[in-house]
Design an enzyme around this catalytic site. Structure first.
Site, short mmCIF file in Angstrom:
data_model
loop_
_atom_site.label_atom_id
_atom_site.label_comp_id
_atom_site.label_asym_id
_atom_site.label_seq_id
_atom_site.Cartn_x
_atom_site.Cartn_y
_atom_site.Cartn_z
N GLU A 216 0.82 -1.22 0.00
CA GLU A 216 0.00 0.00 0.00
C GLU A 216 0.86 1.27 0.00
O GLU A 216 0.86 2.05 0.95
CB GLU A 216 -0.96 -0.02 1.18
CG GLU A 216 -1.90 -1.22 1.10
CD GLU A 216 -2.88 -1.34 2.26
OE1 GLU A 216 -2.61 -0.78 3.32
OE2 GLU A 216 -3.93 -1.99 2.08
N GLU B 34 -5.48 -9.11 -0.34
CA GLU B 34 -6.05 -8.93 1.00
C GLU B 34 -7.55 -8.76 0.87
O GLU B 34 -8.01 -7.89 0.11
CB GLU B 34 -5.50 -7.68 1.70
CG GLU B 34 -4.08 -7.80 2.19
CD GLU B 34 -3.65 -6.58 3.01
OE1 GLU B 34 -4.51 -5.97 3.66
OE2 GLU B 34 -2.46 -6.26 2.98
#
Ligand code: BG6
Length: 489
Positions: free
Chosen positions: A191, A386
């Site tokens: 991220e 995820e």
């Protein structure tokens, strides 16, 4: 539903060393930023700015209390460091094809700026990769998942300093040389976009080190260094192993306009661009015009060399990976509208969705929308690395955990993945987040449990660390065994 999940679909789960591994001061490991990240259970879950602002005194305070595992729960994680064999066995029994994990940078380079690595740290991951291979589980390695060595923060201001690119590349070369025969899938930064939301854990940036600077400029300068480092790592991995695949990793925040008012639609479009600008940079190899416009409009002067831009252009990623948990709404005029939390963001509540105890709204269709949008935009393979649901769970009187909501959550999201595949989207695989309970990244809680496997450890630090399969464990196993076909029944 016709059979759609392709042969070889990569089923599995994902973790990160800072939340799962523990053993924080063993085997020669040095301090990482996460070891010094205090949990703030007293702060409102919607107040991310307050939770994520870290000052130098906070780090010094953390370092003065190495014995405190309660306020610094990422030090103990789920103790994979001592349970790796048992844990990999549990994942193998579920039929995992892929296990996503990160390599704790400060286990290999305890301070970050050394020339030679810590052999004991390298051996730990040797053991892990050998065990995974024994079970035919392919590792997907995140090179950096909120784990810069703390010494780089205190000594160099971490990612704000160009030198950190060299330190990172030293780490990357070391692990690629050592593990390239066993690791075929790599992610450079978890991220990369999250620097803007939690500058300390992602970038090692201490707020009060930059009192005289423009904070937004500091963040984007640090992010620029990560983009360059990511491109250099991609180059190195490809040169070392032409078969290897490298992905970027994006927080897929999905926003809907609260109403069909053009002002709200525009607001949603702007917000989506603020999500896409980072993957645009890593996929197309250059800053999108609208991000350059933001730099100009906000008066941000970033130092970028010709070589930086060249390397970014020449070495884009092979695939796009992302996390997806929920969606939320935005509106031009938010007065009187109810807000709710999401993954390190706060937005407008969607009246058509339900939310978890932490405010994250469950929206399986949002995953399909996200897959379609990303594929239309990039036309490169997508990897969901995820997805999952955090719930407060306790063993019942029969030493069991019944988690029908997790079964439902996983099923509903996978059905939407299948719909996206039917729509023509190229999806490489699906990795459930935290298949064995991990410490939450956002709140530092053990109580927010994602696992198909329960870990007996609590917020106050007590617990035996025993692993217990929840009811969802067998269900996920059946899904993998049938390559998703069981979802039809
Ligand atoms: C992702 C992070 O954004 O969200 C993970 O990559 C994190 O590290 C996950 O654990 C879930 O968030 P949380 O706060 O519930 O742990």
């Amino acid at each position: 539903m016709a059979k759609q999940f392709p042969e070889g679909f990569l089923w599995g789960g994902a973790t990160a060393a800072n939340q799962f591994e523990g053993g924080w001061n063993e085997g020669g490991k040095g301090w990482s930023v996460s070891d010094a990240a205090r949990s703030h259970l007293d702060v409102d879950v919607q107040d991310y700015a307050k939770q994520n602002e870290v000052l130098e005194k906070d780090v010094l305070e953390a370092m003065a209390h190495p014995e405190d595992l309660v306020h610094y729960p990422k030090r103990h994680g789920s103790d994979f460091y001592h349970h790796w064999k048992e844990d990999i066995g549990l994942l193998a029994e579920m039929g995992f094809k892929v296990f996503r994990m990160s390599i704790a940078w400060s286990r290999i380079f305890p301070k970050g700026d050394e020339e030679t690595p810590n052999e004991e740290g390298l051996q730990f991951y040797d053991n892990v990769f050998t065990e995974l291979k024994k079970h035919n589980i392919e590792p997907l390695v995140t090179i950096s998942h909120y784990e810069p060595p703390l010494h780089l923060v205190l000594e160099y201001n971490c990612w704000y300093n160009r030198k950190t690119i060299d330190f990172f590349m030293n780490f990357t070369r070391t692990i690629v040389d050592r593990y390239k025969d066993r690791v075929k899938y790599w992610l450079t930064f978890n991220e990369v976009d999250s620097m803007i939301r939690h500058p300390y854990t992602t970038g090692g940036l201490l707020r009060d080190r930059f009192d005289d600077d423009k904070w937004e400029e500091v963040i984007f300068q640090s992010m620029h260094h990560q983009f360059v480092a990511s491109a250099l790592a991609t180059k190195y991995i490809h040169e070392s192993d032409p078969e290897a695949k490298v992905g970027c990793m994006l927080t897929k925040l999905t926003y809907y306009p609260f109403t069909c008012k053009p002002e709200d639609v525009l607001e949603a479009q702007q917000r989506m661009r603020s999500t896409y600008c980072y993957s645009d940079t890593q996929v197309f190899g250059e800053y999108p015009a609208y991000l350059l416009a933001r730099f100009r409009n906000h008066g941000l002067n970033l130092v970028m060399t010709e070589e930086d831009l060249e390397v970014m252009k020449k070495y884009p990623v092979d695939f796009i990976s992302f996390s997806y948990y929920s969606s939320s709404c935005v509106a031009k005029n938010t007065e009187g509208l109810q807000t709710t939390a999401g993954n390190t963001v706060t937005a407008i509540k969607n009246p058509y969705l339900t939310a978890s105890e932490w405010g994250w709204q469950t929206d399986p269709i949002g995953l399909r929308v996200s897959l379609v949008d990303l594929y239309d935009r990039y036309r490169k393979p997508l990897f969901i690395v995820e997805n999952g649901i955090g719930l407060d769970e306790n063993l019942d009187e029969n030493h069991e955990i019944k988690d029908p909501f997790r079964v439902e959550y996983t099923r509903d999201h996978l059905i939407q993945v299948n719909e996206a595949i039917k729509d023509g989207v190229d999806v490489m695989g699906y990795l459930y987040w935290g298949p064995i309970d991990v410490v939450s990244a956002g709140t530092g809680e053990m109580r927010k449990r994602y696992g198909f496997v329960y870990v007996d450890r609590f917020n106050d630090g007590h617990g035996t660390l025993e692993r217990v399969k929840k009811n969802s464990y067998d269900r996920y196993k059946e899904i993998i065994e049938s390559n998703g076909e069981i979802l039809l029944k």
